[in-house]
Write an enzyme that holds these catalytic residues in place. Structure first.
Site, PDB file in Angstrom:
ATOM      1  N   ARG A  93      44.433  42.354  37.974  1.00 41.95           N
ATOM      2  CA  ARG A  93      45.095  42.872  36.765  1.00 41.95           C
ATOM      3  C   ARG A  93      44.186  43.726  35.882  1.00 41.95           C
ATOM      4  NH1 ARG A  93      47.125  38.041  38.234  1.00 41.95           N
ATOM      5  NH2 ARG A  93      49.388  37.844  38.195  1.00 41.95           N
ATOM      6  N   HIS A 105      47.174  45.348  41.166  1.00 36.25           N
ATOM      7  CA  HIS A 105      47.059  45.726  42.576  1.00 36.25           C
ATOM      8  C   HIS A 105      47.320  47.209  42.873  1.00 36.25           C
ATOM      9  CE1 HIS A 105      46.322  41.616  43.305  1.00 36.25           C
ATOM     10  NE2 HIS A 105      47.525  41.186  43.612  1.00 36.25           N
ATOM     11  N   HIS A 156      44.487  40.908  51.053  1.00 40.11           N
ATOM     12  CA  HIS A 156      45.369  39.928  50.425  1.00 40.11           C
ATOM     13  C   HIS A 156      46.096  39.053  51.459  1.00 40.11           C
ATOM     14  CE1 HIS A 156      47.795  38.198  47.292  1.00 40.11           C
ATOM     15  NE2 HIS A 156      47.359  39.044  46.382  1.00 40.11           N
ATOM     16  N   TYR A 165      47.549  35.866  53.284  1.00 40.20           N
ATOM     17  CA  TYR A 165      48.015  34.522  52.916  1.00 40.20           C
ATOM     18  C   TYR A 165      47.820  33.632  54.138  1.00 40.20           C
ATOM     19  CZ  TYR A 165      50.552  36.320  48.781  1.00 40.20           C
ATOM     20  OH  TYR A 165      50.897  36.889  47.578  1.00 40.20           O
ATOM     21  N   GLU A 209      40.771  36.028  47.848  1.00 43.26           N
ATOM     22  CA  GLU A 209      40.610  37.470  47.675  1.00 43.26           C
ATOM     23  C   GLU A 209      39.240  37.744  47.068  1.00 43.26           C
ATOM     24  OE1 GLU A 209      44.042  38.635  45.198  1.00 43.26           O
ATOM     25  OE2 GLU A 209      44.805  36.697  45.794  1.00 43.26           O
TER      26      GLU A 209
HETATM   27  C1  BGC Z   1      47.486  37.346  41.994  1.00 46.46           C
HETATM   28  C2  BGC Z   1      48.765  36.586  41.786  1.00 46.46           C
HETATM   29  C3  BGC Z   1      49.902  37.424  42.294  1.00 46.46           C
HETATM   30  C4  BGC Z   1      49.656  37.751  43.753  1.00 46.46           C
HETATM   31  C5  BGC Z   1      50.720  38.644  44.323  1.00 46.46           C
HETATM   32  C6  BGC Z   1      47.321  37.628  43.446  1.00 46.46           C
HETATM   33  O1  BGC Z   1      46.177  38.385  43.659  1.00 46.46           O
HETATM   34  O2  BGC Z   1      46.371  36.647  41.496  1.00 46.46           O
HETATM   35  O3  BGC Z   1      48.954  36.284  40.418  1.00 46.46           O
HETATM   36  O4  BGC Z   1      51.117  36.756  42.155  1.00 46.46           O
HETATM   37  O5  BGC Z   1      48.422  38.398  43.886  1.00 46.46           O
HETATM   38  O6  BGC Z   1      50.854  39.799  43.568  1.00 46.46           O
END
Ligand code: BGC
Length: 341
Positions: A81, A106, A175, A177, A306
């Site tokens: 952010r 992002h 990113h 998961y 991340e």
């Molecule tokens: C953020 C989360 C967000 C996610 C998907 C992560 O890097 O910290 O708050 O919801 O990304 O955007």
């Protein structure tokens, strides 16, 4: 030596071809596409030698082109952010698209996860390159970026390089998961996690760091020794982890996090040159997305590690700088090391 093969993953609406690269070693098999440098599949062995896909994602290209939670993608020009989408460089104010509450996240509306990269097969892997135009998503300067994935044994390494012609913030991460029980498993409560950090960054109610560094000692953020996520998260006052942990700023590659899934024996260790790591327990997944093989992904069904610069660093002079100047090279490396125990 990893074997590398390629095929076509799909076609974008403008007719451009998205390629898929298969990187295989004796213990890891992964698939990475040229759209967003997305890791679409990552299979590792359990203690019996059975391969399972341990990353969330989609079966088709179209789902990756729509809004989604950045499954597997390279995120940039600035991951995480930026408060109110504003910053000032060399006396000039910049305004970014607001796409997360009052903030920018992002890379904006069409970040690096939503662009087509140019691939090149290299020894043990694939290199993707992309040139982000001056002013793209509100950022200054033309930025040339190279993301390289290599696979050696159980180690999948991502190297990020960038060069600019005007001073700009840069913060690149992957990113993915993960769920070490296999993607589509209900939660990550049976995972054991440790993060080698003495401090974390507390955040305000819009998830922007307050600016202080908080010692983890005596808090639920003390993950220096392994904790069982299920019981630990039940104690947490927040909906889960979504915080930056501060790593040493030595620029030397260091092991910063380790996750052990005891039922399968899978272990993931993360090593990085980056000064921070956002530990996110997929708090905002809600089961509404149709994942691979028809899987649904509820809240807490995955975790992200991340590695990156600290959130909102461009507005916080006391944080390690994420500014890249002309003539310099951004160069960061993260390895995801898979083993069994
Ligand atoms: C953020 C989360 C967000 C996610 C998907 C992560 O890097 O910290 O708050 O919801 O990304 O955007």
């Amino acid at each position: 030596m990893a074997s590398i093969t390629r095929d076509v993953f799909g076609t974008l609406p403008d007719g451009a071809t998205v390629e898929r690269f298969y990187l295989q070693s004796e213990s890891v098999r992964t698939e990475i596409i040229s759209f967003g440098c997305i890791i679409t599949r990552l299979e590792t062995k359990d203690r019996h030698g059975n391969f399972t896909d341990i990353v969330l994602g989609f079966d088709d290209l179209e789902s990756y082109t729509k809004k989604h939670p950045y499954f597997g993608a390279v995120v940039g020009r600035v991951a995480n952010r930026i408060a109110k989408g504003k910053f000032t460089v060399n006396g000039k104010d910049y305004h970014l698209p607001i796409n997360n509450g009052p903030n920018s996240i992002h890379g904006g509306l069409k970040g690096f996860d939503k662009v087509l990269w140019t691939p090149e097969v290299i020894e043990n892997g694939v290199q993707f390159s992309y040139t982000s135009a001056d002013g793209e998503e509100g950022y200054p300067g033309e930025l040339r970026v190279w993301v390289t994935y290599t696979l050696v044994g159980g180690d999948l390494t991502v190297n990020y390089k960038a060069q600019t012609n005007k001073t700009t913030p840069v913060n690149l991460t992957n990113h993915s998961y993960f769920n070490l029980a296999g993607q589509g498993s209900e939660n990550i409560y049976d995972h054991e996690v440790s993060i080698n950090a003495q401090h974390y960054l507390p955040v305000d109610d819009t998830m922007i760091p307050t600016g202080e560094l908080c010692p983890v000692e005596g808090t639920n953020f003390d993950l220096r020794n392994p904790v069982d996520l299920g019981s630990w998260m039940a104690e947490l006052k927040e909906i889960g982890f979504d915080h930056n942990f501060c790593l040493s700023e030595s620029q030397k590659k260091q092991t910063c996090a380790r996750v052990h899934h005891k039922p399968s024996g899978r272990v993931l260790s993360v090593c990085t040159t980056q000064p921070g790591i956002q530990f996110y327990t997929a708090n905002f997944l809600d089961g509404s997305l149709k994942g691979k093989g028809g899987a649904v992904y509820p809240k807490h069904s995955a975790f992200c590690l991340e590695t990156q610069g600290w959130p909102d660093a461009v507005n916080k002079p006391q944080f390690p700088s994420i500014l890249l100047h002309p003539g310099e090279e951004y160069n960061q490396t993260t390895s995801f090391q898979f083993s069994v125990k």
